[in-house]
Structure formats: structure tokens, C-alpha cells
Design a protein around this motif. Structure first.
Motif, PDB file in Angstrom:
ATOM      1  N   TRP A  56       0.818  -1.209   0.000  1.00 32.24           N
ATOM      2  CA  TRP A  56       0.000   0.000   0.000  1.00 32.24           C
ATOM      3  C   TRP A  56       0.858   1.269   0.000  1.00 32.24           C
ATOM      4  O   TRP A  56       0.561   2.245   0.673  1.00 32.24           O
ATOM      5  N   ASP A  85      -1.243  -3.864  -5.446  1.00 30.36           N
ATOM      6  CA  ASP A  85      -2.247  -4.478  -6.334  1.00 30.36           C
ATOM      7  C   ASP A  85      -2.149  -3.879  -7.729  1.00 30.36           C
ATOM      8  O   ASP A  85      -2.795  -2.875  -8.016  1.00 30.36           O
ATOM      9  N   ARG A 143     -16.571  -9.028  -6.903  1.00 32.25           N
ATOM     10  CA  ARG A 143     -15.209  -9.333  -7.346  1.00 32.25           C
ATOM     11  C   ARG A 143     -15.185 -10.226  -8.591  1.00 32.25           C
ATOM     12  O   ARG A 143     -14.108 -10.579  -9.069  1.00 32.25           O
ATOM     13  N   LYS A 182      -4.573 -15.529  -6.058  1.00 31.16           N
ATOM     14  CA  LYS A 182      -5.470 -15.238  -4.927  1.00 31.16           C
ATOM     15  C   LYS A 182      -6.900 -15.445  -5.347  1.00 31.16           C
ATOM     16  O   LYS A 182      -7.181 -15.528  -6.559  1.00 31.16           O
ATOM     17  N   HIS A 183      -7.861 -15.608  -4.378  1.00 33.11           N
ATOM     18  CA  HIS A 183      -7.710 -15.694  -2.940  1.00 33.11           C
ATOM     19  C   HIS A 183      -7.989 -17.138  -2.572  1.00 33.11           C
ATOM     20  O   HIS A 183      -9.098 -17.622  -2.804  1.00 33.11           O
ATOM     21  N   TYR A 229     -10.050 -14.273   2.805  1.00 28.54           N
ATOM     22  CA  TYR A 229     -10.571 -13.749   4.073  1.00 28.54           C
ATOM     23  C   TYR A 229     -11.447 -14.754   4.803  1.00 28.54           C
ATOM     24  O   TYR A 229     -11.428 -14.882   6.010  1.00 28.54           O
ATOM     25  N   ASP A 261      -4.640 -12.322   3.294  1.00 25.61           N
ATOM     26  CA  ASP A 261      -5.295 -11.113   2.814  1.00 25.61           C
ATOM     27  C   ASP A 261      -5.204 -10.089   3.951  1.00 25.61           C
ATOM     28  O   ASP A 261      -4.728 -10.380   5.050  1.00 25.61           O
ATOM     29  N   GLU A 489     -13.982  -5.148  -4.862  1.00 22.63           N
ATOM     30  CA  GLU A 489     -14.106  -5.575  -3.461  1.00 22.63           C
ATOM     31  C   GLU A 489     -15.175  -4.776  -2.742  1.00 22.63           C
ATOM     32  O   GLU A 489     -15.365  -3.596  -3.011  1.00 22.63           O
TER      33      GLU A 489
HETATM   34  C1  GLC Z   1      -7.641  -6.486  -0.248  1.00 17.65           C
HETATM   35  C2  GLC Z   1      -8.068  -7.605  -1.188  1.00 17.65           C
HETATM   36  C3  GLC Z   1      -6.902  -8.287  -1.855  1.00 17.65           C
HETATM   37  C4  GLC Z   1      -5.774  -7.297  -2.005  1.00 17.65           C
HETATM   38  C5  GLC Z   1      -5.273  -6.973  -0.607  1.00 17.65           C
HETATM   39  C6  GLC Z   1      -4.113  -5.975  -0.636  1.00 17.65           C
HETATM   40  O1  GLC Z   1      -8.525  -6.360   0.803  1.00 17.65           O
HETATM   41  O2  GLC Z   1      -8.946  -8.593  -0.694  1.00 17.65           O
HETATM   42  O3  GLC Z   1      -7.369  -8.792  -3.123  1.00 17.65           O
HETATM   43  O4  GLC Z   1      -4.723  -7.854  -2.785  1.00 17.65           O
HETATM   44  O5  GLC Z   1      -6.308  -6.483   0.229  1.00 17.65           O
HETATM   45  O6  GLC Z   1      -4.544  -4.748  -1.113  1.00 17.65           O
END
Ligand code: GLC
Length: 734
Positions: A56, A85, A143, A182-183, A229, A261, A489
């Protein structure tokens, strides 16, 4: 630099031998770039114990700053993996994954993700949380847009292609990055398509439907996995030993590492599974979950668990090794920093936009073209372009735009104006569309004071304005669908109707009696029942990315002949979902004379079938044959068919092969996709297409005997243009 396996192991062993337990746990920790207010800032954590990864963040300069702290100020100087992502593009945006799957051409995701990796790596990102390979059979699930749809065979091809795109055949290359399947697993099967809700799947469905794309990712060398999750059969995926130890490692031989996740390790307490943080840490480690994404559960509890003898240092080291191995393979010890001048050179490469345009053109699906209204003439003098997503950059760039990305896509309106420089192209937005309940993502992007919702009166006025604009034009292009927050999401919805008052707008414009073309910009199948009946031409554009408008205009005005096919069926109602083609016959098959309607208030027949898509030309399938009418278990036969372009323009077709096992140890679906090839044909041209059917296609995991089997039975085979193909043959396995 490419290291041999022994060299990697040697380097990892040297590192492990020097590290304290605190540092080893630090490598199992993924720090959140924005830490949701939890835990100390990244600098402090890095100095104290290093960090396996940081996510992030999307800031090249900051990457180098933090990396320098890791190299020079952390106890063992181990570099950090930066992760983000990058789902369908970094700065050059490609069609959303569901759109790329609609191309039925693995080259599309492979080429797109190759560019995405080049750009993201130039930014300093080493690892992407892509491909999302969850099978989705319920279009209400937001999703669905991130995956390849409802089918495991198509989904497996797309999963492997994305892994190849990101990793190439040597993930250490300066333009490559670690991929992440994923997931894991079963996330798309929650009741009602409600995101995050528990999932209950029997082992045969897991192994025959939901696992195959993940297995395809492993076979393609995918470096990492992400655990889901939700509770899977009452055990959270992030604490699930069946998934991560038995299936992923023991059965599939996966040697990479698994990240949870977001906060999913800590969430096991919230889910009512783990007693407390320490218990959650214990369950994650025991289940073989390597990296705790930003819940800091491992850094809070693992050392204590070792002191208490509940975990051993060897168990921790076993999870640390693949993370260190990835860093060694990627050459991060030799080249930990990124050239901060590289990114702008890379993202402005013209060939990147060309790949985006090409992939968008190949991903669109022509759903209807009555009386060949399309392609339109470029001589048109006045065109009205109408709709709430007609001039929206965010809607066409779609879901999962990376943090810090400023949308810059060519909108549909802009694309049509580019195509018709001499025409008058007018525009009306029509009534606004908004989620009833904003998501956290929307709130974060729009800030705390989002634009006030349009009033009903304002919406009515907007519809009237749009009708007026349409009335003055020769031709109307309606661009309807969803905003980018309406899928992805936390974006499930109960209905599949066009959101807001779009249907009212469409009917009001159609009532004018002018030629109307409908372009859909959306992240899921929509129940466009009225349009399907009354609008002469419909193009499914999905979320086409940076070159959206140019790709739409290329198709509408005939410079490109659409060849995409649906990777999901379109239900007539949200309440018909989950709806998918690969169903069992039952004692009362839906085509039998005894057919008892599954619903007496309307048959749940899809509006458009899985695999469906039209072209500006026509095709004919003939001479279906199988090389052997009988073969033994373990042998392979060839199915061949002739495909002819019977029209007068060149075009692409996607011959699809479906099988049905007529009886056996278990009941098997009435149809299953087991082969496809996208081919191009000149007018009048015929190509013979061949498919192989062998153990890989005919073996399944049996709920009856709890193992993989291939029955000695008779099979139906169909080959055609979609899942309703009628050209039929049979063969027998003896
Ligand atoms: C999110 C998503 C996942 C993503 C992760 C990191 O909540 O579920 O697909 O890669 O967090 O951002």
C-alpha cells in the motif's frame, strides 16, 4: 542475475544463521504503507527487526528511503519486498481481468501483464497481488470483475497466462515481478454473492471447479499465493491447514510463500475462530501462512509462543526461507534500489498504449446486432452520446486502480469524437448513478465530503435534457452500466439491473425511434432484459482501460471486427444467481417434456450464454470427427472440426469444445469446456481446428471414492461457437 537452487539455499542458510528470532519474525511481517493506525511507523519497525514486505505504498522515492533503512539500519540488512495491487495495469491500464478473459486469447493477459510488470517494476514495486483466479458463478459478487468468470478451464488458461506475463521465465529480470494467485480458496462461492461471507464447498467442487486455476498458477511457477478472508467450511482460509499444507504444498509441491489477505491473520479473532491474537498467530503459523499482511499478529505473538514451547524456531525458519529465497532470486541483495528516473521513460512507451488498445479491442463482446446496424458509417453527421458512464475516465479504467493513480483513459465520448472529427458529436450525461451504500474504498477515494446525491427532480431534468439531445441527432450511442465502485471488493449487490434510472433513460431515448446502439461499461453481467429485446445493437465493452473510447469506436465504426466471447452467462435476474452452464442434468432435465420450471415466475434461462459472442461476419462449423470412437483409460484422442467464415468480412471465431460424461462413478455436469482456440478467418476461408482429449481432460475428483478417477464410459462431445453448441459426436473410454 539468475541463481541456481543450491546457490539460493546457501545464501538463505547464511542469512538465517545470522538472524535473531525477532528478525525472523520480522520477515513474516508485511507492513501496511498506511497502517490503519495500527503498530509503529514503518521506519521504527524496520530498524527494530527488518520487514518481510511493505504494501500500500506507491512512491518510488519513498521505496528507496525505506529500503536504505532496511539495508543500513536493520540488524541483518535484509532488503524489503515492495508489493501493490497491480491488477490490470500500473500507469497504462488494461481491460479488467473479466474483460481480458472475454478475449478467450491467453496472449491478451500475458502481453498486458508483461507491460504492467515493466511499469510497476520501474516504479520500484517487486510483487503484485495478481492474478485473482477465483471462480465466480454468482454475478452479484462484486469481485467477479477481477477474475476470469465461471469456468475452471478458461480460468486456468487465463491464470497461467497472467503468471507468465508478470514473471516471464525468469522472475529475476529487471522488468519482471512476483505474481500472487489469490484468494485461496473458494472466495467467490459465498451465499448470495455476498462479499466476505462464509463459503461452504464440498471437496469435489473445490477440486473440480475452484482449485484448477490455482493449480494452473502453481504449474506456471507462480511465486506466491494469498489466502482468502472468509471461513471455508468453518475454517478461515488463513488458518486452513488443508488448503496451505495438504493441498498447496504436499499435493501440488508449491515452494513459494503465502501472504494473508489484509489483516486476515488477526481477523481470525473477529471471525470467532481464534481465542486471541496469540492464538491467531499460532494457527497461522501451524497452517503454513508465511506472511501476515498488516495485522501485526505475528510480531505481537510469535516470539512468546516460541518461549512457551508452542512453536519451535525451526517452524518459524521454515516459513522465513521462501521469503528470503524470493529476495535472493530477485537480486534484491545486489540491486535493492530503483532508478528514480526510469519510471517516466517506461510508462510513456507508445507500444504500451498499443497493447492496451489491442487488448481492449479483443476483449469486447458483441451481444446483439439486429439487421447489421453495426458497423456504423463514418459519414454520419450528428451523433448523440448519452449516459452516466459515457464520459467517465474512472468507469472505463475500472476496478483496483493502484493507489496514487490519476485516471487518464480515453472515454467513450472522446473515442467517438476522435473517430469522427468532422461530425457533430453531442453529449448528455443523463441521470447520475451512485451506490446506495458507499464502500470504504469509495469513501477513501472521494474523501469525507462526497458530492451530494442528485435529487429526483434533477435526475428527471437530466433525462429530459438527454432525450432532447438525442432528438436532435441522427444516431444515438447509449453508454450505460456501472461506476468503478459498483464492482470489485466490497461491491456485491442484490440486483443485476442497470443501476439508478438508466433503464428509464434508455426507454425514453429509444421511444424517439432513432437508431440506438447500447455500449455497456460494467464489471459484472447485467440483467439488460429490456435492452436485449428492444435495442438493435449491444456491445459489451466491460472496463476497457486506457484506450477504452478508441477501442469502442474502432468496433462501432467497423475498423475492428469484435471477436470476444462471454466468460460468464448473463442472468435475467439477480435472484437467478448463482447461474452457470456446467450444471447436472437432474431427474427432470430442463429440456425434457417433463420439464418442471425451476421457477414458476420465469425460467432462469440466461439472457446470454457462457461462451456467446457475435461478429460482423458469420461462421459455420462442419465435419466434427473424433480420431477414435473408442480409447482406453489413459489414452488421448483428437477431435477435429472445420470452421468456415461464411460472411464477407474477415473475423475471429472461438471454437469451443464441451464434453459430457453420460454416466459414471459420479454424476458429471451436462457440459464442461475442455478446449478452445481463437482463430482468424478471411471471408470464405475454412480452417480445421483440432483438440486433444486425454486423462487431463477426462479425469475428475470423485465425491464417491474421494480420489481422482477416469471412468470407462461414453462421452458426448460438442464443438461450436458457445456453450449451447449443437454439433455433436460421441466416443467411449473402455
Ligand atoms: C484487499 C483484497 C486483496 C488485495 C489486498 C491488498 O482487501 O482482498 O485482493 O490484494 O487487500 O490490497
Amino acid at each position: 542475475m539468475k541463481y541456481s537452487k543450491p546457490e539460493v539455499e546457501k545464501k538463505v542458510n547464511e542469512l538465517i544463521s545470522k538472524m535473531s528470532l525477532a528478525e525472523k519474525v520480522g520477515q513474516l511481517n508485511q507492513i501496511g504503507g498506511f497502517s490503519f493506525g495500527q503498530g509503529p511507523g514503518p521506519e521504527e519497525q524496520i530498524r527494530e527487526r527488518g520487514a518481510g514486505s511493505i504494501l500500500w505504498l506507491n512512491d518510488t522515492k519513498r521505496f528507496n528511503e525505506l529500503q536504505k533503512i532496511a539495508i543500513e539500519e536493520s540488524p541483518s540488512g535484509i532488503p524489503i519486498l515492495f508489493a501493490l495491487d497491480v491488477i490490470h495495469g500500473y500507469r497504462t491500464i488494461f481491460p479488467a481481468p473479466l474483460a481480458m478473459a472475454s478475449s478467450w486469447d491467453p496472449d491478451v493477459p500475458e502481453k498486458a501483464q508483461t507491460v504492467a510488470a515493466r511499469e510497476a517494476r520501474a516504479a520500484g514495486i517487486h510483487w503484485t497481488f495478481t492474478p485473482m483466479v477465483d471462480i465466480a458463478r454468482d454475478a452479484r459478487w462484486g469481485r467477479i470483475v477481477e477474475g476470469a468468470g465461471e469456468d475452471p478451464y478458461l480460468g486456468s488458461a487465463m491464470a497461467a497466462a497472467q503468471v507468465r506475463g508478470f514473471q516471464g521465465d525468469d522472475v529475476t529480470g529487471p522488468e519482471r515481478m512476483l505474481a500472487c494467485a489469490k484468494h485461496f480458496a473458494g472466495y467467490g462461492a459465498s451465499d448470495g454473492g455476498r462479499d466476505y461471507d462464509p463459503v461452504y464447498l464440498p471437496e469435489n467442487l473445490l477440486r473440480n471447479v475452484y482449485f484448477p486455476p490455482f493449480k494452473a498458477a502453481v504449474d506456471a511457477g507462480c511465486a506466491t499465493f494469498m489466502s482468502a478472508y472468509m471461513d471455508l467450511n468453518d475454517v478461515p482460509a488463513s488458518g486452513n491447514q488443508f488448503l496451505m499444507r495438504q493441498v498447496l504444498r504436499e499435493e501440488w509441491g508449491f515452494e513459494g510463500f503465502v501472504v494473508s489477505d489484509a489483516h486476515a491473520v488477526g481477523s481470525m479473532v473477529t471471525q470467532g475462530h481464534a481465542r486471541d491474537t496469540k492464538d491467531a498467530a499460532l494457527r497461522g503459523i501451524k497452517a503454513g501462512l508465511n506472511l501476515d499482511m498488516s495485522s501485526y499478529t505475528y510480531t505481537k505473538g510469535v516470539e512468546e509462543l516460541v518461549d512457551e514451547g508452542k512453536l519451535t524456531v525451526e517452524e518459524i525458519e521454515e516459513l522465513v526461507r521462501p521469503i528470503l529465497a524470493a529476495k535472493v532470486k530477485m537480486g534484491l541483495f545486489e540491486t535493492p534500489y530503483v532508478d528514480e528516473d526510469l519510471l517516466e521513460q517506461v510508462v510513456n512507451r507508445p507500444d504500451h498504449r498499443e497493447v492496451s488498445l489491442w487488448s481492449a479491442q479483443r476483449s469486447m463482446v458483441l451481444l446483439k446486432n439486429e439487421k447489421n446496424l453495426l458497423p456504423l458509417s463514418k459519414d454520419v453527421k450528428k451523433v448523440a452520446v448519452i449516459g452516466p458512464v459515457a464520459d467517465s475516465k474512472t468507469a472505463v479504467e475500472g476496478t483496483w486502480m493502484v493507489f496514487g493513480h490519476e485516471p487518464a483513459a480515453v472515454t467513450v465520448l472522446e473515442g467517438i469524437r476522435n473517430k469522427l472529427p468532422d461530425a457533430e458529436v453531442t453529449y448528455a450525461e443523463g441521470p447520475e448513478i451512485k451506490r446506495d451504500i458507499p464502500s470504504w474504498f469509495q469513501a477513501r477515494r472521494e474523501g469525507d465530503n462526497p458530492k451530494p446525491r442528485q435529487t429526483s427532480e434533477e435526475a428527471t431534468a437530466a433525462i429530459q435534457e438527454a432525450v432532447k439531445i438525442a432528438g436532435d441527432a441522427e444516431l444515438v450511442v447509449m453508454v450505460l452500466g456501472e461506476t468503478h465502485f459498483m464492482s470489485g471488493e466490497a461491491a456485491s449487490r442484490a440486483s443485476l439491473d442497470l443501476p439508478g434510472r438508466q433503464e428509464e433513460l434508455l426507454q425514453a431515448v429509444a421511444a424517439l425511434g432513432k437508431p440506438v446502439v447500447l455500449v455497456l461499461v460494467n464489471g459484472r453481467p447485467l440483467s439488460i432484459n429490456w435492452a436485449a429485446e428492444h435495442i438493435p445493437a449491444i456491445l459489451e465493452a466491460w472496463q476497457p482501460g486506457s484506450e477504452a473510447g478508441n477501442a469502442v469506436a474502432d468496433i462501432l465504426f467497423g475498423d475492428v471486427n469484435p471477436g470476444g466471447k462471454l466468460p460468464v452467462c448473463f442472468p435475467q435476474k439477480g435472484s437467478h444467481a448463482p447461474l452457470y452452464y456446467a450444471r447436472n442434468l437432474t431427474h427432470s432435465p430442463e429440456s425434457s417434456e417433463r420439464y418442471n420450471p425451476r421457477y414458476w415466475d420465469g425460467l432462469p434461462v440466461p439472457l446470454y450464454a457462457f461462451g456467446f459472442g457475435l461478429s460482423y461476419t458469420t461462421f459455420e462449423f462442419t465435419n466434427l470427427s473424433v480420431s477414435d470412437s473408442q480409447m482406453k483409460v489413459g489414452e488421448t484422442l483428437t477431435v477435429s472440426v472445420d470452421v468456415t467464415n461464411t460472411g464477407d468480412v474477415a473475423g475471429d471465431e472461438v471454437p469451443q469444445l464441451y464434453i459430457h460424461q453420460k454416466w459414471g462413478t459420479d454424476t458429471r455436469p451436462m457440459r464442461e469446456l475442455k478446449g478452445f482456440q481463437r482463430i482468424s478467418l478471411e471471408p470464405g476461408e475454412t480452417k480445421t481446428v483440432e483438440f486433444e482429449l486425454g486423462p487431463k481432460e477426462l479425469t475428475y475428483w470423485s465425491a464417491n471414492v474421494h480420489d481422482w478417477i477416469q471412468d470407462t464410459v461414453t462421452f458426448d462431445v460438442w464443438v461450436g461457437a458457445d456453450s449451447t453448441a449443437s454439433l455433436h459426436a460421441e466416443f467411449e473410454v473402455i
